[in-house]
Design a protein around this motif. Structure first.
Motif, PDB file in Angstrom:
ATOM      1  N   ARG A   1      64.478  -5.907   0.232  1.00 38.11           N
ATOM      2  CA  ARG A   1      64.940  -5.352   1.506  1.00 38.11           C
ATOM      3  C   ARG A   1      63.828  -4.573   2.186  1.00 38.11           C
ATOM      4  O   ARG A   1      63.204  -3.711   1.571  1.00 38.11           O
TER       5      ARG A   1
ATOM      6  N   ASP B   1      73.339  -0.540   0.485  1.00 41.19           N
ATOM      7  CA  ASP B   1      73.076  -1.019  -0.868  1.00 41.19           C
ATOM      8  C   ASP B   1      74.362  -1.196  -1.670  1.00 41.19           C
ATOM      9  O   ASP B   1      74.515  -2.174  -2.412  1.00 41.19           O
ATOM     10  N   SER B   2      75.290  -0.259  -1.518  1.00 42.19           N
ATOM     11  CA  SER B   2      76.541  -0.357  -2.275  1.00 42.19           C
ATOM     12  C   SER B   2      77.401  -1.518  -1.778  1.00 42.19           C
ATOM     13  O   SER B   2      78.050  -2.205  -2.575  1.00 42.19           O
TER      14      SER B   2
END
Length: 212
Positions: free
Chosen positions: A80, A66-67
């Motif tokens: 997602r 995610d980052s």
């Protein structure tokens, strides 16, 4: 191994070619990534985002996924899902220059276990009747969210999807009853239909890994 399918919305004015180049650079930071497929969804996609991204990892998806995506300029939104394959097949594992189709679907909470099983069975029988489906895979979503299944197919050309597949009698006279709220067999209450160019078969590459 683990697999994920993502629908990506891009910010206005983003150059999709430049975005894909940056995406490739950022994905290199993901540990355990075996390969990925990326394509801009074509006109006629429905309920989907701007692009489809598929990822295959040697183990579970890294915690920093995610980052990594969040640091990529140009992403306006991400849908997602992680999933586990329950069935599929290959006719043309070496397919190149084709079409990658992703159908995200949600089985309604009121559906019975028998309805769910019958839906899955009928989807997996589609290639028996529809020769244009060159490779296919049905999976159950394994992460929380609005989707319950991912139904993926590979076609040699877009006409095989928009022509034979969508108008085939097995599709509209048999499978569609699971998606029709006016039918007693109604089981699916939401879908997202996305299709994009495919450089080389994703399902063929997945099958070539002995751990898949």
């Amino acid at each position: 191994m683990s697999s994920e399918s993502l629908q990506l919305n891009l910010s206005g004015g983003v150059d999709p070619v430049e975005f894909e180049n940056r995406l490739r650079e950022h994905l290199q930071a993901l540990s355990g990534l075996l390969y990925f497929g990326f394509g801009r969804n074509l006109p006629g996609s429905w309920g989907a985002a701007d692009c489809t991204l598929d990822l295959l990892f040697a183990d579970t998806a890294p915690a920093n996924l995610d980052s990594v995506l969040g640091e990529l300029p140009g992403i306006a939104g991400v849908d997602r899902v992680a999933y586990r394959r329950i069935g599929g097949g290959l006719r043309e594992p070496g397919l190149t220059g084709g079409i990658w189709r992703t159908l995200l679907l949600r089985v309604r909470p009121q559906a019975t276990a028998e309805q769910r099983a019958a839906l899955e069975r009928d989807l997996l029988r589609m290639p028996d009747y529809i020769g244009g489906i060159r490779n296919w895979q049905l999976a159950r979503v394994s992460t929380p969210g609005r989707w319950t299944h991912v139904w993926q197919q590979e076609f040699a050309c877009v006409d095989d999807l928009l022509g034979e597949y969508l108008i085939h009698p097995y599709h509209w006279a048999w499978v569609d009853r699971w998606f029709d709220p006016d039918c007693p067999d109604w089981t699916v209450d939401a879908i997202a239909h996305a299709f994009c160019p495919l450089q080389s078969s994703l399902l063929g590459r997945a099958a070539s890994n002995p751990d898949n």
